[in-house]
Design a protein around this motif. Structure first.
Motif, short mmCIF file in Angstrom:
data_model
loop_
_atom_site.label_atom_id
_atom_site.label_comp_id
_atom_site.label_asym_id
_atom_site.label_seq_id
_atom_site.Cartn_x
_atom_site.Cartn_y
_atom_site.Cartn_z
N TRP A 140 -9.10 -0.33 -13.94
CA TRP A 140 -8.24 0.80 -13.53
C TRP A 140 -8.37 1.15 -12.04
CZ3 TRP A 140 -11.72 1.97 -17.77
CH2 TRP A 140 -12.94 2.52 -17.38
N GLU A 141 -9.11 0.35 -11.30
CA GLU A 141 -9.25 0.63 -9.86
C GLU A 141 -7.92 0.69 -9.10
OE1 GLU A 141 -13.40 -1.06 -8.15
OE2 GLU A 141 -12.15 -2.47 -9.26
N PRO A 142 -6.99 -0.24 -9.29
CA PRO A 142 -5.74 -0.16 -8.52
C PRO A 142 -5.04 1.19 -8.68
CG PRO A 142 -5.89 -2.26 -9.64
CD PRO A 142 -7.01 -1.43 -10.16
N VAL A 143 -5.07 1.74 -9.88
CA VAL A 143 -4.44 3.03 -10.14
C VAL A 143 -5.15 4.13 -9.37
CG1 VAL A 143 -3.95 4.75 -11.92
CG2 VAL A 143 -3.61 2.33 -12.41
N LEU A 144 -6.49 4.11 -9.40
CA LEU A 144 -7.26 5.14 -8.70
C LEU A 144 -7.08 5.04 -7.19
CD1 LEU A 144 -10.65 5.06 -10.67
CD2 LEU A 144 -8.65 6.50 -11.07
N PHE A 145 -7.07 3.82 -6.68
CA PHE A 145 -6.89 3.63 -5.23
C PHE A 145 -5.51 4.09 -4.78
CE2 PHE A 145 -10.06 -0.14 -5.43
CZ PHE A 145 -11.13 0.75 -5.38
N ALA A 146 -4.50 3.81 -5.61
CA ALA A 146 -3.14 4.23 -5.27
C ALA A 146 -3.03 5.74 -5.21
CB ALA A 146 -2.15 3.67 -6.29
N VAL A 147 -3.76 6.42 -6.09
CA VAL A 147 -3.76 7.89 -6.09
C VAL A 147 -4.58 8.41 -4.90
CG1 VAL A 147 -4.55 9.95 -7.33
CG2 VAL A 147 -3.39 8.11 -8.57
N ALA A 148 -5.75 7.81 -4.69
CA ALA A 148 -6.63 8.27 -3.61
C ALA A 148 -6.00 8.07 -2.24
CB ALA A 148 -7.97 7.54 -3.68
N GLY A 149 -5.19 7.02 -2.09
CA GLY A 149 -4.60 6.71 -0.80
C GLY A 149 -3.26 7.37 -0.53
N SER A 150 -2.78 8.20 -1.45
CA SER A 150 -1.48 8.86 -1.25
C SER A 150 -1.56 9.78 -0.01
CB SER A 150 -1.12 9.68 -2.49
OG SER A 150 -2.07 10.71 -2.69
N PRO A 151 -0.44 10.01 0.67
CA PRO A 151 0.94 9.72 0.27
C PRO A 151 1.41 8.29 0.54
CG PRO A 151 0.96 10.85 2.36
CD PRO A 151 -0.48 10.80 1.93
N MET A 152 0.57 7.45 1.14
CA MET A 152 0.95 6.06 1.34
C MET A 152 1.24 5.42 -0.02
SD MET A 152 1.47 3.46 3.35
CE MET A 152 0.77 3.98 4.93
N GLU A 153 2.26 4.59 -0.10
CA GLU A 153 2.56 3.85 -1.32
C GLU A 153 2.02 2.43 -1.20
OE1 GLU A 153 6.55 4.15 -2.76
OE2 GLU A 153 6.71 6.29 -2.31
N PHE A 154 1.57 1.89 -2.34
CA PHE A 154 0.91 0.60 -2.35
C PHE A 154 1.61 -0.41 -3.24
CE2 PHE A 154 -2.26 3.70 -1.23
CZ PHE A 154 -3.07 3.07 -0.30
N SER A 155 1.49 -1.67 -2.85
CA SER A 155 1.89 -2.77 -3.73
C SER A 155 0.62 -3.55 -4.07
CB SER A 155 2.91 -3.68 -3.04
OG SER A 155 2.34 -4.35 -1.94
N PHE A 156 0.68 -4.30 -5.13
CA PHE A 156 -0.49 -5.08 -5.53
C PHE A 156 -0.08 -6.29 -6.34
CE2 PHE A 156 0.37 -1.94 -8.76
CZ PHE A 156 0.17 -2.59 -9.95
N MET A 157 -0.95 -7.28 -6.36
CA MET A 157 -0.70 -8.49 -7.14
C MET A 157 -1.05 -8.26 -8.60
SD MET A 157 -2.43 -11.29 -4.57
CE MET A 157 -2.08 -11.31 -2.81
N ALA A 158 -0.27 -8.84 -9.50
CA ALA A 158 -0.57 -8.80 -10.92
C ALA A 158 -0.33 -10.19 -11.50
CB ALA A 158 0.30 -7.78 -11.63
N LYS A 159 -1.10 -10.56 -12.49
CA LYS A 159 -0.95 -11.91 -13.03
C LYS A 159 0.45 -12.09 -13.64
CE LYS A 159 -3.37 -10.78 -17.38
NZ LYS A 159 -4.51 -11.15 -18.24
N ALA A 160 1.02 -13.26 -13.43
CA ALA A 160 2.40 -13.53 -13.80
C ALA A 160 2.67 -13.31 -15.29
CB ALA A 160 2.75 -14.97 -13.41
N GLU A 161 1.66 -13.53 -16.13
CA GLU A 161 1.85 -13.39 -17.57
C GLU A 161 2.29 -11.99 -17.98
OE1 GLU A 161 -1.40 -16.50 -16.90
OE2 GLU A 161 -0.71 -14.61 -16.03
N LEU A 162 1.87 -10.98 -17.21
CA LEU A 162 2.23 -9.61 -17.55
C LEU A 162 3.73 -9.35 -17.42
CD1 LEU A 162 -0.68 -7.68 -15.77
CD2 LEU A 162 -0.43 -8.11 -18.21
N PHE A 163 4.39 -10.15 -16.60
CA PHE A 163 5.81 -9.94 -16.35
C PHE A 163 6.69 -10.56 -17.42
CE2 PHE A 163 3.83 -9.01 -12.39
CZ PHE A 163 4.66 -8.14 -11.72
N HIS A 164 6.09 -11.21 -18.40
CA HIS A 164 6.87 -11.81 -19.48
C HIS A 164 7.44 -10.75 -20.42
CE1 HIS A 164 4.44 -15.80 -18.95
NE2 HIS A 164 5.26 -15.55 -17.95
N ASN A 165 6.72 -9.64 -20.54
CA ASN A 165 7.19 -8.53 -21.38
C ASN A 165 8.16 -7.68 -20.57
OD1 ASN A 165 7.14 -5.66 -22.38
ND2 ASN A 165 5.89 -6.60 -23.99
#
Length: 217
Positions: free
Chosen positions: A44-69
């Motif tokens: 859950w770190e990406p979620v926490l970092f995105a909140v901690a670093g606001s108002p900047m918006e973030f992008s991040f890499m995710a494994k391709a398999e997750l995009f099948h759904n």
């Protein structure tokens, strides 16, 4: 717009499940896009970092398999995530974050060690920072590592470090990458020491399992 809505929802969920998250030294973070680099300690770190670093918006890499759904793909796309084939990353693994940094005004979250429990730092973050002309900002998470401990309201702390500048002069060869990696490791260690030097994020049981698996190779 959906990204900002997601962030508000996540803030509320964090508050309900765990209380307020502590963020340290946020004043060190640049006002312009940057690459947030962290040792990977929990999912859950990406979620926490995105909140901690606001108002900047973030992008991040995710494994391709997750995009099948289709539902998960819709959520990830609106959360600024982009797919990466971990076995065969391809040029998009570098081009997409560079475009997000230079053209889309998005910062990028990267875990240079790749997987949790790994100590092997790759050179991707340094390469992307150099090509995009942005800084690396080290960040560390200390807190519960299991969902059960999260529900026990153990304190969650996010600590930022001083930005690291990747020189655009000379070659980004193995020696240069090793130097940048050393800077990141030293920054993470300094943040850990500042927060809690006794914090351990790889359980002894997991270390033993990894050493056993490595011994089979």
């Amino acid at each position: 717009m959906l990204y900002r809505i997601f962030r508000v929802i996540i803030r509320f969920v964090i508050f309900v499940l765990n209380g307020h998250m502590v963020v340290l030294d946020k004043e060190k973070v640049p006002k312009t896009p940057y690459i947030l680099v962290a040792p990977h300690r929990t999912w859950w770190e990406p979620v926490l970092f995105a909140v901690a670093g606001s108002p900047m918006e973030f992008s991040f890499m995710a494994k391709a398999e997750l995009f099948h759904n289709p539902i998960i793909r819709w959520i990830l796309r609106n959360a600024h995530a982009f797919p990466v084939d971990r076995a065969h990353p391809g040029p998009s693994a570098v081009k997409t974050p560079i475009n997000n940094l230079r053209k889309n005004n998005l910062s990028v979250i990267i875990f240079p060690t790749g997987t949790r429990y790994s100590n092997d730092i790759k050179g991707g973050a340094a390469l992307i920072a150099r090509l995009a002309g942005v800084q690396l900002v080290p960040v560390v998470y200390q807190g519960p590592l299991t969902f059960m401990n999260l529900l026990k309201r153990q304190k969650m702390i996010i600590g930022f470090g001083d930005p690291i500048t990747v020189s655009r002069k000379g070659r980004l060869d193995d020696a240069a990458i090793a130097g940048i990696d050393a800077e990141m490791r030293a920054a993470w260690h300094a943040i850990d020491q500042r927060i809690n030097p006794d914090f351990v994020y790889v359980p002894d049981k997991k270390k033993a399992e990894l050493e056993h698996e490595e011994g089979k190779l």
